[in-house]
Scaffold this motif. Structure first.
Motif, PDB file in Angstrom:
ATOM      1  N   VAL A 273     -70.369  29.551 -16.925  1.00 31.75           N
ATOM      2  CA  VAL A 273     -70.333  28.164 -16.460  1.00 31.75           C
ATOM      3  C   VAL A 273     -71.219  28.076 -15.218  1.00 31.75           C
ATOM      4  N   ALA A 274     -72.222  27.204 -15.266  1.00 32.55           N
ATOM      5  CA  ALA A 274     -73.190  27.132 -14.179  1.00 32.55           C
ATOM      6  C   ALA A 274     -72.600  26.515 -12.908  1.00 32.55           C
ATOM      7  N   LYS A 275     -71.665  25.571 -13.056  1.00 31.42           N
ATOM      8  CA  LYS A 275     -71.031  24.915 -11.908  1.00 31.42           C
ATOM      9  C   LYS A 275     -69.684  25.575 -11.677  1.00 31.42           C
ATOM     10  N   LEU A 276     -69.545  26.313 -10.551  1.00 34.60           N
ATOM     11  CA  LEU A 276     -68.345  27.079 -10.304  1.00 34.60           C
ATOM     12  C   LEU A 276     -67.241  26.223  -9.685  1.00 34.60           C
ATOM     13  N   MET A 277     -66.003  26.626  -9.947  1.00 34.71           N
ATOM     14  CA  MET A 277     -64.860  26.004  -9.284  1.00 34.71           C
ATOM     15  C   MET A 277     -64.772  26.452  -7.828  1.00 34.71           C
ATOM     16  N   CYS A 278     -65.088  27.718  -7.588  1.00 33.70           N
ATOM     17  CA  CYS A 278     -65.055  28.300  -6.247  1.00 33.70           C
ATOM     18  C   CYS A 278     -66.297  29.165  -6.086  1.00 33.70           C
ATOM     19  N   ASP A 279     -67.181  28.786  -5.176  1.00 36.67           N
ATOM     20  CA  ASP A 279     -68.448  29.522  -5.041  1.00 36.67           C
ATOM     21  C   ASP A 279     -68.450  30.482  -3.857  1.00 36.67           C
ATOM     22  N   ALA A 280     -67.298  30.742  -3.248  1.00 35.51           N
ATOM     23  CA  ALA A 280     -67.227  31.722  -2.166  1.00 35.51           C
ATOM     24  C   ALA A 280     -67.703  33.074  -2.667  1.00 35.51           C
ATOM     25  N   GLY A 281     -68.493  33.763  -1.843  1.00 37.57           N
ATOM     26  CA  GLY A 281     -68.995  35.076  -2.226  1.00 37.57           C
ATOM     27  C   GLY A 281     -69.823  35.067  -3.488  1.00 37.57           C
ATOM     28  N   GLY A 282     -70.467  33.942  -3.765  1.00 37.75           N
ATOM     29  CA  GLY A 282     -71.240  33.839  -4.996  1.00 37.75           C
ATOM     30  C   GLY A 282     -70.376  33.816  -6.243  1.00 37.75           C
ATOM     31  N   GLY A 283     -69.079  33.626  -6.071  1.00 39.43           N
ATOM     32  CA  GLY A 283     -68.174  33.573  -7.219  1.00 39.43           C
ATOM     33  C   GLY A 283     -67.560  34.904  -7.603  1.00 39.43           C
ATOM     34  N   ASP A 284     -67.944  35.971  -6.935  1.00 37.55           N
ATOM     35  CA  ASP A 284     -67.427  37.297  -7.266  1.00 37.55           C
ATOM     36  C   ASP A 284     -66.106  37.517  -6.524  1.00 37.55           C
ATOM     37  N   THR A 285     -65.044  36.902  -7.038  1.00 36.33           N
ATOM     38  CA  THR A 285     -63.763  36.890  -6.331  1.00 36.33           C
ATOM     39  C   THR A 285     -62.606  37.365  -7.210  1.00 36.33           C
ATOM     40  N   GLY A 286     -62.894  38.023  -8.329  1.00 38.51           N
ATOM     41  CA  GLY A 286     -61.832  38.500  -9.199  1.00 38.51           C
ATOM     42  C   GLY A 286     -61.120  37.357  -9.886  1.00 38.51           C
ATOM     43  N   SER A 287     -59.835  37.554 -10.140  1.00 42.41           N
ATOM     44  CA  SER A 287     -59.023  36.513 -10.782  1.00 42.41           C
ATOM     45  C   SER A 287     -57.709  36.367 -10.041  1.00 42.41           C
ATOM     46  N   MET A 288     -57.288  35.122  -9.843  1.00 41.56           N
ATOM     47  CA  MET A 288     -55.953  34.835  -9.344  1.00 41.56           C
ATOM     48  C   MET A 288     -55.056  34.638 -10.559  1.00 41.56           C
ATOM     49  N   ARG A 289     -54.201  35.619 -10.815  1.00 36.17           N
ATOM     50  CA  ARG A 289     -53.261  35.509 -11.936  1.00 36.17           C
ATOM     51  C   ARG A 289     -51.957  34.939 -11.416  1.00 36.17           C
ATOM     52  N   TRP A 290     -51.497  33.877 -12.057  1.00 35.74           N
ATOM     53  CA  TRP A 290     -50.200  33.313 -11.703  1.00 35.74           C
ATOM     54  C   TRP A 290     -49.414  33.069 -12.977  1.00 35.74           C
ATOM     55  N   ALA A 291     -48.136  33.358 -12.911  1.00 36.62           N
ATOM     56  CA  ALA A 291     -47.290  33.314 -14.102  1.00 36.62           C
ATOM     57  C   ALA A 291     -45.935  32.736 -13.730  1.00 36.62           C
ATOM     58  N   ILE A 292     -45.364  31.981 -14.656  1.00 39.71           N
ATOM     59  CA  ILE A 292     -44.082  31.320 -14.451  1.00 39.71           C
ATOM     60  C   ILE A 292     -43.184  31.658 -15.630  1.00 39.71           C
ATOM     61  N   GLU A 293     -41.995  32.167 -15.338  1.00 34.89           N
ATOM     62  CA  GLU A 293     -41.028  32.409 -16.400  1.00 34.89           C
ATOM     63  C   GLU A 293     -40.410  31.071 -16.816  1.00 34.89           C
ATOM     64  N   PRO A 294     -40.180  30.863 -18.100  1.00 38.79           N
ATOM     65  CA  PRO A 294     -40.155  31.891 -19.139  1.00 38.79           C
ATOM     66  C   PRO A 294     -41.419  32.042 -19.973  1.00 38.79           C
ATOM     67  N   ASN A 295     -42.448  31.162 -19.823  1.00 39.47           N
ATOM     68  CA  ASN A 295     -43.401  31.083 -20.928  1.00 39.47           C
ATOM     69  C   ASN A 295     -44.849  30.793 -20.563  1.00 39.47           C
ATOM     70  N   VAL A 296     -45.289  31.129 -19.346  1.00 42.58           N
ATOM     71  CA  VAL A 296     -46.642  30.758 -18.926  1.00 42.58           C
ATOM     72  C   VAL A 296     -47.323  31.900 -18.184  1.00 42.58           C
ATOM     73  N   PHE A 297     -48.639  32.084 -18.433  1.00 37.93           N
ATOM     74  CA  PHE A 297     -49.491  32.823 -17.505  1.00 37.93           C
ATOM     75  C   PHE A 297     -50.824  32.112 -17.403  1.00 37.93           C
ATOM     76  N   CYS A 298     -51.475  32.250 -16.248  1.00 35.99           N
ATOM     77  CA  CYS A 298     -52.770  31.619 -16.010  1.00 35.99           C
ATOM     78  C   CYS A 298     -53.674  32.604 -15.278  1.00 35.99           C
ATOM     79  N   HIS A 299     -54.965  32.483 -15.539  1.00 32.15           N
ATOM     80  CA  HIS A 299     -55.983  33.196 -14.770  1.00 32.15           C
ATOM     81  C   HIS A 299     -56.932  32.160 -14.199  1.00 32.15           C
ATOM     82  N   SER A 300     -57.026  32.136 -12.864  1.00 31.90           N
ATOM     83  CA  SER A 300     -57.943  31.238 -12.177  1.00 31.90           C
ATOM     84  C   SER A 300     -59.077  32.070 -11.587  1.00 31.90           C
ATOM     85  N   THR A 301     -60.229  32.029 -12.232  1.00 29.96           N
ATOM     86  CA  THR A 301     -61.417  32.718 -11.742  1.00 29.96           C
ATOM     87  C   THR A 301     -62.311  31.707 -11.044  1.00 29.96           C
TER      88      THR A 301
END
Length: 401
Positions: A273-301
């Motif tokens: 994706v050419a337009k980043l959500m977060c361009d800090a450090g050129g976008g090289d920021t890993g992934s923020m994984r967040w999960a909610i029980e009982p039935n959700v996980f998300c990865h925010s890169t």
């Protein structure tokens, strides 16, 4: 349902093991899950940016229960039971939509976007419209995510709101858009789908594409090589980005590094994706994984957020709802394509579908008994199942009282 039998089966589960067979196969146990787990927990249903304008709505079903989320003319998001106050008909078919008013398709009772009953033809003169508005559902917004709870008294959200909001702030959800959504039907109990989703014990062989970027051999809760972890933490600290971990027994969030030489959770490990959500450090920021029980996980890169939700349908059927968010200014066909954006997680979901359905078929065997989880490779699965058991016991205790 026989609560005594359910209680006995819970007591029979050895610590650190999977659940007894009926929890994955039996209709009464499924109904128990709806009442004890889904009927009392905060449930993720989507993102605030999916409902931008007054009249925008989401209609979805949680177990047997139809739910409606609408943005009112005052800009406020509200949750309602998707059931007409006349004779209970479904008001809005499942999906997203837009309406100036909500009109029952049966007898044309009409509701405002705030749930108030506006019109009910051929009712007596003394009929009280004010007492027949849509029944509300608890709804809260946390860091741009919409959560609903069907319980009369929902669990507190203060800690989650305080700790998750700063972790997700760099993702810039206020300026995101829903780029794509898919629904995958899996012939497996929702707990099997989520047990699979909470571990990467199977990833090295089950997800060769994901393994290119995701640290599939991490121990416990994203514990990786200390030297690599230290370098990542120092770089993220220099960018003033939050890392975590944060959480309670029913949710968790942490930022973790991707594999060396990759900057994105994509098929080739590079930005798609050419337009980043977060361009800090050129976008090289890993992934923020967040999960909610009982039935959700998300990865925010830095370039997208992927959200995975397992919706229970029957003892042996689950619908996996996947959503991809990108920056609102990213233009499809120029800054990204749906095919490349969704390729990695679509492949991963299909591979997990096969694994979960195979797991379900095997659990029907008369030879099935609860097996031990790996504390190193399945720590988050243990956490999920332990939370499930503790929540189920609380429900049983209250029912007994």
């Amino acid at each position: 349902m026989d609560l005594g039998q359910i209680s006995a089966q819970l007591r029979a589960r050895p610590a650190g093991h999977s659940l007894p067979q009926p929890f994955y196969t039996d209709a009464d146990f499924f109904d128990f899950d709806l009442a004890a787990i889904f009927g009392r927990s905060w449930l993720f249903v989507g993102f605030e940016i999916e409902l931008r304008e007054p009249g925008d709505y989401l209609s979805l079903t949680i177990g047997h229960w139809p739910i409606l989320v609408m943005r009112g003319r005052d800009g406020v998001l509200r949750g309602f039971h998707n059931s007409c106050r006349h004779r209970g008909s479904l008001l809005c078919e499942p999906g997203a939509g837009h309406a100036a008013r909500i009109v029952c398709p049966y007898h044309r009772w009409t509701y405002g976007l705030d749930g108030k009953l506006l019109a009910a033809g051929r009712m007596p003169d003394d009929f009280d419209k004010g007492g027949h508005g849509l029944n509300p559902v608890n709804l809260e917004i946390v860091a741009g995510a919409i959560l609903v709870c069907l319980a009369d008294t929902p669990p507190p959200l203060d800690t989650m709101r305080r700790d998750l909001t700063p972790l997700l702030a760099p993702q810039n959800f206020a300026h995101a858009k829903l780029a794509h959504q898919s629904v995958l039907v899996e012939q497996a109990n929702w707990k099997l789908v989520m047990e699979n989703a909470r571990e990467c014990y199977h990833c090295a062989t089950g997800h060769p594409e994901l393994s290119r970027t995701f640290p599939v051999n991490a121990s416990a809760y994203f514990d990786i090589d200390p030297e690599a972890s230290r370098a990542f933490e120092e770089r993220i600290a220099a960018l003033a980005l939050p890392m975590g971990p944060a959480g309670e027994d029913w949710w968790q969030a942490v930022r973790f590094p991707l594999n060396e030489g990759t900057v994105a959770m994509t098929m080739d490990g590079q930005f798609n994706v050419a337009k980043l959500m977060c361009d800090a450090g050129g976008g090289d920021t890993g992934s923020m994984r967040w999960a909610i029980e009982p039935n959700v996980f998300c990865h925010s890169t830095s370039e997208y957020t992927f959200a995975f939700t397992a919706m229970p349908i029957s003892p042996t059927e689950t619908h996996v709802v996947s959503k991809w968010l990108v920056h609102e200014d990213a233009v499809e066909g120029i800054d990204y394509s749906i095919e490349t954006l969704t390729d990695l997680w679509t492949r991963t979901n299909l591979q997990d579908k096969e694994l979960a359905e195979n797991n379900q078929r095997g659990i029907f065997s008369p030879g099935y008994t609860p097996g031990p989880y790996s504390p190193d490779a399945e720590s988050l699965t243990i956490r999920l199942v332990d939370w499930y058991c503790a929540t189920a016991r609380r429900y049983l205790d209250e029912a007994g009282a």
